[in-house]
Design a protein around this motif. Structure first.
Motif, short mmCIF file in Angstrom:
data_model
loop_
_atom_site.label_atom_id
_atom_site.label_comp_id
_atom_site.label_asym_id
_atom_site.label_seq_id
_atom_site.Cartn_x
_atom_site.Cartn_y
_atom_site.Cartn_z
N LYS A 255 -6.93 0.40 -11.04
CA LYS A 255 -8.23 -0.22 -11.31
C LYS A 255 -8.54 -1.28 -10.25
CE LYS A 255 -11.79 -0.75 -13.32
NZ LYS A 255 -12.65 0.39 -13.65
N MET A 256 -7.53 -2.08 -9.94
CA MET A 256 -7.74 -3.18 -8.98
C MET A 256 -7.98 -2.67 -7.58
SD MET A 256 -4.85 -6.02 -9.52
CE MET A 256 -4.12 -6.36 -11.06
N PHE A 257 -7.15 -1.72 -7.16
CA PHE A 257 -7.14 -1.38 -5.74
C PHE A 257 -7.66 0.02 -5.46
CE2 PHE A 257 -3.72 -4.54 -6.35
CZ PHE A 257 -4.30 -5.57 -5.64
N GLY A 258 -7.90 0.80 -6.51
CA GLY A 258 -8.43 2.14 -6.29
C GLY A 258 -7.43 3.12 -5.72
N VAL A 259 -6.14 2.74 -5.69
CA VAL A 259 -5.12 3.66 -5.17
C VAL A 259 -4.01 3.79 -6.19
CG1 VAL A 259 -5.54 3.23 -2.73
CG2 VAL A 259 -3.99 1.72 -4.00
N MET A 260 -3.26 4.89 -6.06
CA MET A 260 -2.11 5.11 -6.93
C MET A 260 -0.83 4.99 -6.11
SD MET A 260 -1.93 5.41 -10.09
CE MET A 260 -0.48 6.38 -10.50
N TYR A 261 0.16 4.35 -6.71
CA TYR A 261 1.50 4.28 -6.12
C TYR A 261 2.19 5.61 -6.39
CZ TYR A 261 1.47 2.97 -10.97
OH TYR A 261 1.20 2.95 -12.30
N ASP A 262 3.37 5.75 -5.82
CA ASP A 262 4.15 6.97 -5.98
C ASP A 262 4.75 7.00 -7.39
OD1 ASP A 262 6.21 8.85 -6.01
OD2 ASP A 262 6.42 8.73 -3.82
N VAL B 269 13.87 -3.87 -8.46
CA VAL B 269 12.68 -4.67 -8.18
C VAL B 269 12.26 -4.47 -6.72
CG1 VAL B 269 11.79 -7.01 -7.99
CG2 VAL B 269 13.13 -6.36 -9.98
N ALA B 270 13.25 -4.41 -5.81
CA ALA B 270 12.92 -4.21 -4.40
C ALA B 270 12.20 -2.88 -4.21
CB ALA B 270 14.19 -4.27 -3.56
N LEU B 271 12.69 -1.84 -4.90
CA LEU B 271 12.04 -0.53 -4.80
C LEU B 271 10.61 -0.62 -5.31
CD1 LEU B 271 12.18 2.50 -4.24
CD2 LEU B 271 13.15 2.83 -6.52
N MET B 272 10.42 -1.34 -6.42
CA MET B 272 9.08 -1.46 -6.99
C MET B 272 8.13 -2.13 -6.00
SD MET B 272 7.89 -3.54 -10.35
CE MET B 272 7.70 -5.07 -9.49
N VAL B 273 8.59 -3.24 -5.42
CA VAL B 273 7.74 -3.94 -4.46
C VAL B 273 7.40 -3.01 -3.29
CG1 VAL B 273 7.64 -5.86 -2.82
CG2 VAL B 273 8.60 -6.21 -5.09
N PHE B 274 8.41 -2.22 -2.88
CA PHE B 274 8.21 -1.31 -1.75
C PHE B 274 7.10 -0.31 -2.04
CE2 PHE B 274 9.14 3.00 -0.28
CZ PHE B 274 8.86 2.83 1.07
N TYR B 275 7.19 0.42 -3.18
CA TYR B 275 6.18 1.48 -3.37
C TYR B 275 4.81 0.91 -3.70
CZ TYR B 275 7.10 1.36 -8.47
OH TYR B 275 7.24 0.98 -9.77
N LEU B 276 4.78 -0.30 -4.30
CA LEU B 276 3.46 -0.89 -4.58
C LEU B 276 2.78 -1.27 -3.26
CD1 LEU B 276 4.04 -3.12 -7.74
CD2 LEU B 276 2.82 -0.97 -7.58
N VAL B 277 3.53 -1.91 -2.37
CA VAL B 277 2.94 -2.28 -1.08
C VAL B 277 2.57 -1.02 -0.30
CG1 VAL B 277 3.38 -3.43 1.12
CG2 VAL B 277 4.12 -4.50 -1.00
N ALA B 278 3.47 -0.01 -0.35
CA ALA B 278 3.20 1.23 0.38
C ALA B 278 1.91 1.88 -0.11
CB ALA B 278 4.38 2.18 0.23
N SER B 279 1.65 1.79 -1.41
CA SER B 279 0.45 2.44 -1.94
C SER B 279 -0.81 1.81 -1.38
CB SER B 279 0.44 2.36 -3.47
OG SER B 279 0.04 1.07 -3.89
N LEU B 280 -0.75 0.52 -1.05
CA LEU B 280 -1.94 -0.13 -0.49
C LEU B 280 -2.20 0.40 0.92
CD1 LEU B 280 -1.42 -3.85 -1.54
CD2 LEU B 280 -2.97 -2.17 -2.54
N LEU B 281 -1.13 0.76 1.61
CA LEU B 281 -1.28 1.22 2.98
C LEU B 281 -1.64 2.70 3.03
CD1 LEU B 281 1.83 -0.65 4.42
CD2 LEU B 281 -0.56 -1.39 4.41
N SER B 282 -0.98 3.49 2.16
CA SER B 282 -1.18 4.93 2.29
C SER B 282 -1.17 5.63 0.94
CB SER B 282 -0.07 5.52 3.17
OG SER B 282 1.18 5.25 2.57
N GLY B 283 -1.68 4.94 -0.10
CA GLY B 283 -1.64 5.53 -1.43
C GLY B 283 -2.73 6.59 -1.61
N LYS B 284 -2.47 7.50 -2.56
CA LYS B 284 -3.51 8.47 -2.93
C LYS B 284 -4.65 7.74 -3.62
CE LYS B 284 -1.50 11.07 -5.72
NZ LYS B 284 -0.34 11.56 -6.41
N LYS B 285 -5.83 8.35 -3.60
CA LYS B 285 -6.94 7.78 -4.36
C LYS B 285 -6.63 7.84 -5.86
CE LYS B 285 -10.13 7.29 -1.06
NZ LYS B 285 -9.91 5.97 -0.46
N ALA B 286 -6.96 6.78 -6.54
CA ALA B 286 -6.79 6.78 -8.00
C ALA B 286 -7.99 7.48 -8.63
CB ALA B 286 -6.67 5.36 -8.50
#
Lengths: 352, 552, 244
Positions: B420-427, B486-503
């Motif tokens: 909702k916030m960013f319009g993208v989905m994480y992995d 937690v490190a993995l979570m931070v990784f995929y959340l940040v990654a989704s902002l860079l190259s996430g699929k459209k939500a």
């Protein structure tokens, strides 16, 4: 900060001289009870059982639902649209309420037992003085004191009056299930009846600064016959050798938390090199810088200086420790005989 | 202050997609630093509190590593005391208290109410900058010598230690006002900016929870403010109020401190309850079971929480009457909490349960909170508490609540509202794996602590008797597992902002007003002023096509 | 307020000497704006009361613990000066209320005059307070520059509490009363100064004609703040000066 200092293990007396490992009770969760406060264990296990029941119930329903009602297609509707069920809601409000009220009453009754000192215990009164970071114990009808170790008679109710001369501490003997905060400026009491002969941990359970975790004492519960030998008063100073030996053991229970004898930097100055041995074998004090009311002076270490440093530590602070902070040991806590023994011990450390 | 916000044409019924949203409607550092938009402020809070969480987590890992050996592996006792204090202070004051209201609350509350913003947007920005000032002051305190008092700052030790207690006290004072202003803002927003038709009992439960939280923030935090102020005065001027050498009573400090800090526990946990209430409903696609009872229980908890502070002081020698009252009320507060847990489970029962990552975090919450809540009942019993007080049992209990429940609920909400916030989905796959690692690591860290606590291991110990070595080692291994999750979570959340699929427009199929705006929402949230005509959580109104339409 | 010119509501000025007011963009009506700000401000006042609540709790706790100290300490304060200050603050509350009334009736000059009188009241209060503090300083009951010095932990002798005339001799912890007195009145005095600053800010806006019958919200809120400052003093005065 973050000096990455590796702790010198020898300084911590519960690691140096470990107590026998406590036994675990029949249910395997608590240390075996060594006092008469059975209610603590009873209520603990009752509550524990209730918790396990509700935990299994909640998790069971949850996991079952997740398996059974898992959404398989994106438009799958729920199996039910119930929004409330008044009888069910009343049941799960009233039943827990009844259960917790039982726990409350049981716990309150138990705590009244623990805070009401029986007459017999008040006739067998110890005093525990806590200060950063050691314990001093006074015995009923006995002028001698002991440090970081206390002896009690098995089967005899005892009361401890607790006092602190600096910050908060707490008197905690897990095997006896007793704990009480020690508050400077107030007297607190705690009582219990040790029921089993053995050695037990006594921890400081209220954070009290740097060496909080080494503020440890050992409770020896002994038979009447052993108690009458007054094991806390074993102090021999007929000869200098005996005095050094007695003082060495006093050092390890009382002084070692802050002062090393191997030159390691502790909370206070090391005792290594306080005295030096001359070529003729004569022991003389070393020169050292001290702060007298903030002014730097150089003095020669001697008996009088050591005595003063123990009785009023802030009179001459070691220059490397300008903040001071050493606890005061007045004569009623550390008598002159023992203090002289300690000085002999310091001299015995002298090297050429 | 002027804002660089352009005027957005939101008059016409054109589809929301392709139009500017709050993220891309303006750019440049000043467009964020000076923004009055609640969503951007929410994003800034999110970044800030997550950084604080990672710092606090790092301190926690250092603590756990140090305790690998009975005599301590890494630090001197003095340094260890600073590290655990930093862990507590960062986690409590910079993360747990502000995280959910500041980030998710700011983001979602006006959306759920159908409002264009919070009622007092300037005050909202001020709250954030006060938080930032507090964070800077807390960091400054580390530079100025650190602080080793524990996050509770008990007098008289906090008065005597030669560390930067005044600086951290100032930080907490400032953070307190940040929290007060957020709460004040939310109360006014809920009262004055609800959309037409959005009656009190049509409000989503996250709003109810934030409302109850806000009441606590406004009514309890000032007492913390005056308490830390008095500690600072005591250190600077030696006024004698808490110093026993000057006739003061350190127990008065404990009363003052817990008068705030017990309600603060509910300031932390109520928003988490709110998130879970939303999520179990949306992801089970079923109206929340016992809506009114949950709403009222939030308010009941808020009220009772003011009257139980003495249960932190059962070993301090309070009068029998005080012990009676505090223990009784403590057990009483268990009931509304139990009602919530039962109602959530009853909502899942016979739902249409989507086992996606927000729901997995929610299920992890429900299991962990059951343990955290139930062990609280054990601690409420007076005589048992005397044994367990200030041991690792307490440490494990409140970590089950603060980390296992609140942080997990925060993560659940973050995964829920992220699209909702960013319009993208994480992995999603990575998210499910991370959730599993966090769940296992968390329990491995803290279950052994229950055991060693009940056997008498006191808390805040830099070294420990060798009896407890095995438990400490298990706990340390668990902490490493938890940290990697937690490190993995931070990784995929940040990654989704860079190259996430459209939500999707409505990724999970929610029906509250926050899912009625375009994704991500435009600057003033709604294309048309919304109004509410249906009951809350009525999934018969859900347009399933929106869950299949990607944002453009 | 340049952002969003679409549906902002504008309250017209009642006359040429006044300015119109634009309602903030996220509010639909002026009433909504007014009520929201007012509710928020009342909540803020509640936090102020709770902040002082902590101090009052400390006062009562130590009054209970050391009643003699507090009785004797209270006698050292000049109740006449305290009463004078109480009257000054009460009067200033009245002038502030009249100021709000003037804003509501669009009387620009009167608003400025009443606000000016209120600030004058605040100034008189602080001057009287200064002389009271000075008297305590001269008697060694708190010696300000030495407050930053540490105290002698062995004797408990405080550098800021000299008590030259021995007026507190014979009661335990004589400094406690003055510590609480100074803490409470200094924090209150800070509020007086903040209040006076806010009123000056209102006067600046009033001079430009921002406040009138259509829009007087800031005047109203600052007025509420001033009444709170007055109210707290009304509790402080009897507790500190007229200790039973």
């Amino acid at each position: 900060m973050l000096a990455l200092l590796i702790q010198d293990p020898a300084k911590i007396n519960y690691i140096e001289k470990p107590a026998p490992r406590p036994e675990v009770d029949a249910f395997g969760q608590l240390e075996k009870l060594a006092s008469t406060f059975h209610d603590v264990d009873g209520l603990f296990y009752f509550t524990y059982a209730v918790c396990i029941f509700f935990f299994v119930l909640i998790t069971g329903v949850l996991v079952f639902s997740c398996v059974k009602y898992r959404r398989k297609t994106f438009d799958q509707p729920p199996a039910s649209n119930t929004t409330h069920n008044t009888p069910l809601e009343v049941v799960w409000t009233v039943i827990p309420l009844i259960i917790v009220m039982v726990m409350f009453a049981w716990g309150f009754a138990g705590s009244i037992d623990m805070t009401t000192v029986p007459y017999e215990a008040s006739r067998n009164a110890y005093k525990a003085s806590a200060k950063q970071w050691n314990w001093t114990f006074s015995y009923p009808n006995d002028a001698a004191k002991s440090y970081n170790e206390v002896w009690m008679r098995v089967g005899k109710p005892a009361q401890f009056t607790l006092e602190s001369s600096d910050v908060l501490h707490a008197f905690y003997v897990p095997a006896m299930r007793v704990k009480r905060d020690i508050i400077p400026g107030r007297f607190q009491t705690v009582w219990f009846t040790p029921t089993d002969i053995g050695e037990y941990h006594l921890f400081c359970a209220e954070y009290c600064g740097e060496n909080h975790s080494t503020m440890y004492a050992r409770v020896h519960v002994v038979s009447e016959a052993d108690y009458l030998k007054r094991p806390w008063d074993l102090w021999e100073d007929d000869t200098p050798e005996k005095a050094v030996k007695s003082a060495a053991s006093l050092y390890s229970s009382l002084c070692s938390t802050c002062h090393s004898i191997n030159g390691a930097v502790g909370v206070g100055p090391t005792w290594k090199g306080l005295f030096v041995k001359g070529p003729d074998g004569k022991i003389t004090g070393k020169q050292r810088d001290v702060l007298v009311k903030g002014e730097k002076q150089t003095i020669t270490v001697d008996d009088a200086y050591i005595m003063e440093s123990v009785r009023s530590p802030d009179a001459k602070r070691a220059a490397e420790f300008p903040n001071g902070g050493m606890a005061v040991f007045p004569p009623d806590q550390l008598d002159d005989r023992r203090l002289k023994g300690i000085i002999e011990f310091m001299k015995s450390l002298a090297e050429k | 202050m002027t804002t660089n916000v352009p005027v957005i044409d939101s008059h016409h019924g054109t589809p929301a997609t392709g139009k500017p949203n709050f993220l891309n409607c303006s750019s440049g550092l000043m467009s964020w630093a000076g923004t009055l938009d609640h969503k951007r402020i929410g994003v800034m809070y999110l970044v800030g509190t997550m950084i604080a969480f990672l710092c606090g987590g790092l301190f926690a890992l250092l603590v756990r590593l140090h305790l690998w050996e009975p005599h301590g592996m890494l630090f001197s006792n003095a340094d260890y005391n600073q590290i655990f204090t930093l862990h507590g202070a960062f986690m409590v004051f910079l993360f747990v208290i502000p995280a959910i209201p500041g980030s998710l609350g700011n983001m979602v509350l006006p959306l759920m109410l159908g409002a264009k913003d919070v009622a007092l947007p300037r005050l909202n920005l001020l709250s954030f900058y006060l938080w930032l000032t507090g964070a800077i002051l807390a960091t400054l305190a580390i530079v100025l010598g650190g602080f080793d008092t524990g996050w509770t700052f008990y007098a008289p030790y906090s008065l005597y230690t030669n560390k930067a207690v005044v600086t951290i006290g100032l930080a907490i004072f400032v953070l307190g006002f940040s929290s007060i202003f957020t709460g004040l803002n939310f109360i006014v927003t809920v009262h004055k900016l609800r959309a037409p038709g959005l009656t009190w009992f049509r409000m989503p439960l996250f709003v109810w929870a934030l409302y109850a939280t806000s009441l606590l923030q406004v009514l309890a935090t000032p007492v913390l403010g005056i308490t830390v102020l008095l500690v600072a005065f005591e250190r600077l001027y030696h006024i004698g109020i808490f110093d026993p050498r000057l006739g003061g009573d350190p127990v008065l400090f404990e009363h003052f401190f817990w008068f705030y800090s017990h309600p603060a526990v509910y300031i932390m946990v109520l928003p988490a309850f709110g998130i879970i209430s939303e999520l179990v409903s949306v992801h089970s696609r079923k109206p929340l079971f016992g809506y009114k009872l949950i709403a009222f229980s939030s308010i009941a908890i808020a009220i009772i929480s003011f009257l139980v502070w003495g249960h932190h002081m059962f070993t301090s020698g309070q009068s029998t009457y005080a012990m009676f009252a505090f223990s009784f009320l403590t057990f009483f507060v268990a009931i509304p909490t139990a009602i919530k847990e039962f109602s959530w489970v009853a909502t899942v029962w016979k739902g249409s349960i989507a086992l996606n990552s927000p729901m997995l975090y929610t299920i992890a919450f429900l299991i962990i909170f059951a343990i955290g809540g139930l062990t609280g009942v054990i601690l409420g019993a007076l005589n048992v508490d005397i044994h367990l007080h200030d041991t690792y049992f307490v440490v494990a209990h409140f970590h089950y609540v603060m980390m296992g429940s609140i942080a997990l609920a925060f993560f659940a909400g973050l995964h829920h509202w992220w699209p909702k916030m960013f319009g993208v989905m994480y992995d999603e796959t990575l998210a499910k794996i991370a959730c599993g690692i966090i769940f296992v690591g968390f329990n491995l860290t803290f279950l052994p602590q229950f055991i060693m606590g009940s056997r008498g291991m006191p808390r805040r110990y830099a070294t420990y008797v060798p009896d407890f070595e095995a438990y400490h080692r298990a706990s340390t291994i668990g902490a490493m597992v938890l940290g990697s999750g937690v490190a993995l979570m931070v990784f995929y959340l940040v990654a989704s902002l860079l190259s996430g699929k459209k939500a999707m427009q409505n990724q999970w199929g929610g029906v509250t007003l926050d899912w009625h705006t375009p994704t991500p929402p435009p600057l003033e949230n709604f294309d048309h002023p919304p109004s509410v005509t249906t009951e809350v959580y009525d999934y018969s109104t859900l347009d399933l096509r929106t869950t299949q339409t990607p944002v453009s | 307020m340049s952002h969003d010119g679409h549906h902002s509501v504008v309250i017209p000025a009642p006359g040429p000497e006044f300015l119109p007011h634009t309602v903030a963009h996220h509010f639909d009506t002026p009433v909504q704006e007014f009520q929201a700000a007012k509710l928020g401000f009342w909540l803020f006042l509640a936090t102020e009361i709770l902040l002082f609540g902590g101090l009052f709790a400390a006062y009562f706790y130590y009054h209970e613990a050391y009643p003699e100290t507090f009785r004797l300490g209270g006698h050292q304060l000049d109740w006449k000066l305290g009463a004078l200050n109480t009257s000054v603050l009460l009067l200033s509350s009245w002038t502030m209320a009249m100021g709000v009334r003037s804003a509501q009736t669009s009387q620009k000059k009167k608003l400025l005059v009443y606000c000016g009188l209120t600030v004058l009241g605040a100034a008189i209060f602080m001057v009287v307070k200064f002389f009271e503090y000075k008297a305590k300083y001269d008697h060694g009951l708190f010696v300000f520059p030495e407050m930053f010095h540490g105290y002698d932990t062995a004797t408990g002798q405080l550098p800021w509490f000299k008590d030259y005339h021995g007026v507190m001799a014979g009661v335990p912890h004589g400094h406690l009363f003055f510590a609480i007195y100074v803490t409470m009145t200094a924090i209150h005095g800070l509020h007086v100064l903040i209040g006076a600053g806010l009123i000056l800010w209102v006067m600046k806006g009033a001079a430009k004609g921002r406040f009138h019958a259509g829009y007087f919200l800031p005047v109203d809120l600052v007025g509420l703040y001033w009444h709170l400052v007055d109210l707290i003093w009304i509790f402080l005065f009897p507790l500190l000066y007229l200790v039973p």
